[in-house]
Design an enzyme around this catalytic site. Sequence first.
Site, short mmCIF file in Angstrom:
data_model
loop_
_atom_site.label_atom_id
_atom_site.label_comp_id
_atom_site.label_asym_id
_atom_site.label_seq_id
_atom_site.Cartn_x
_atom_site.Cartn_y
_atom_site.Cartn_z
N THR A 6 27.21 15.00 148.33
CA THR A 6 27.69 16.29 148.52
C THR A 6 29.07 16.60 148.05
OG1 THR A 6 26.34 16.59 150.48
CG2 THR A 6 28.03 18.28 150.35
N GLU A 63 16.17 15.31 154.74
CA GLU A 63 17.63 15.47 155.43
C GLU A 63 17.77 16.52 156.23
OE1 GLU A 63 22.11 14.04 154.88
OE2 GLU A 63 20.88 14.70 152.94
N ASP A 109 16.16 13.40 149.48
CA ASP A 109 17.51 13.77 149.74
C ASP A 109 17.91 14.94 148.71
OD1 ASP A 109 20.40 14.40 150.19
OD2 ASP A 109 20.71 12.34 150.32
N ASP A 145 21.42 22.51 149.74
CA ASP A 145 20.70 21.81 150.54
C ASP A 145 19.30 21.97 150.80
OD1 ASP A 145 22.45 19.52 150.26
OD2 ASP A 145 23.71 20.06 152.03
N ILE A 203 20.54 16.96 148.27
CA ILE A 203 21.67 16.74 147.32
C ILE A 203 22.23 15.66 148.00
CG2 ILE A 203 24.06 17.50 146.86
CD1 ILE A 203 22.93 20.40 147.13
N ASP A 204 22.05 14.44 146.93
CA ASP A 204 22.82 13.24 147.52
C ASP A 204 24.21 13.11 146.76
OD1 ASP A 204 23.06 10.63 148.47
OD2 ASP A 204 22.26 9.58 146.58
N ASP A 255 18.76 7.92 151.07
CA ASP A 255 20.01 7.67 150.24
C ASP A 255 19.48 6.23 149.36
OD1 ASP A 255 21.49 9.64 151.12
OD2 ASP A 255 22.26 8.31 152.91
#
Length: 320
Positions: free
Chosen positions: A125, A67, A120, A44, A122-123, A265
């Site tokens: 996780t 984020e 984001d 991330d 890493i959308d 998101d």
Amino acid sequence: MSYSTETQVAIAAAIQAAQLCQAVRRAIPEAMEKTDKSPVTVADYGSQAIICRAIAQSFPSDAIVGEEDAAELRRPEMADTLQKITSYVGALIPDATPEQVAGWIDRGNGTVAPRYWTLDPIDGTKGFLRQDQYAVAIALVEQGEVKVGVLACPALPGPGGETGVLYVAVRGQGATQVPLKGGNPTPLKVVSSEDVAHFRFVESVESSHGDRSRQEAVAQAVGITTESMRIDSQAKYGIVASGQAVLYLRLPSPKSPDYRENIWDHAAGAIVVEEAGGKVTDMYGKPLDFGTGTKMVDNRGVVVSNGAIHDQVIGVLAQS
């Protein structure tokens, strides 16, 4: 505006971030989801550092809303973690230092402005942990409207069977997909409602991310009889945009009815679907609000469709 520079910067950043995420994921043992989640944090943070650096270099005055932030990483006891993040970033950006990496991450601490980027790193996780679907999402927003969206989906099969897809959309210029490893872009087009083979819907793998019973009832009410496709992350937007499904529903969970969605998101995925000919609103038919804050406080739920069935879906929701 053509947004050609913005698009190229976002594409390059998304590809590099995806490369970092894949490198981290190769080091995650199968039991990681039930034990130590530190590699997720590493990915991330590293992904956000790469993206923020790229945007800040090309557009230094633009706000970035991400984020993550590096406050935790600056604690002395987190020095090893920051060094690990730096080593992954350094494999792509030689000579990166821990202090630089922390600074790049913190460029994502901006606020919503007349022009800003949201990302984001890493959308999805849990999908990342499960060796399943996840996405790197980057979007440029001006005056509350998404102008550029880039989605890198490293684990999603592409149209030619290759693994890894990059979705790109620019307002008024259409949407394309291209293999993440490189190749020629091909136009994206949502599927017709008459295409029986693809008349299906997608929803989240996580039951807490929606209202599955209501989502199924709505899908059935508009004539979808096949079982839902359950996929992590904004890859679901790519599924609709590329014509593999006609509908994506994300209705408020009964367990958290007051939840409001985060802008990062949905921003990149929304423009990809819209530029492919589809439609994206909340469950009441209102456009998603990307101009107020990090939370879409005036929207509830998300409805993504091929456009043709959208009004019917909203009508069913109003009666349910």
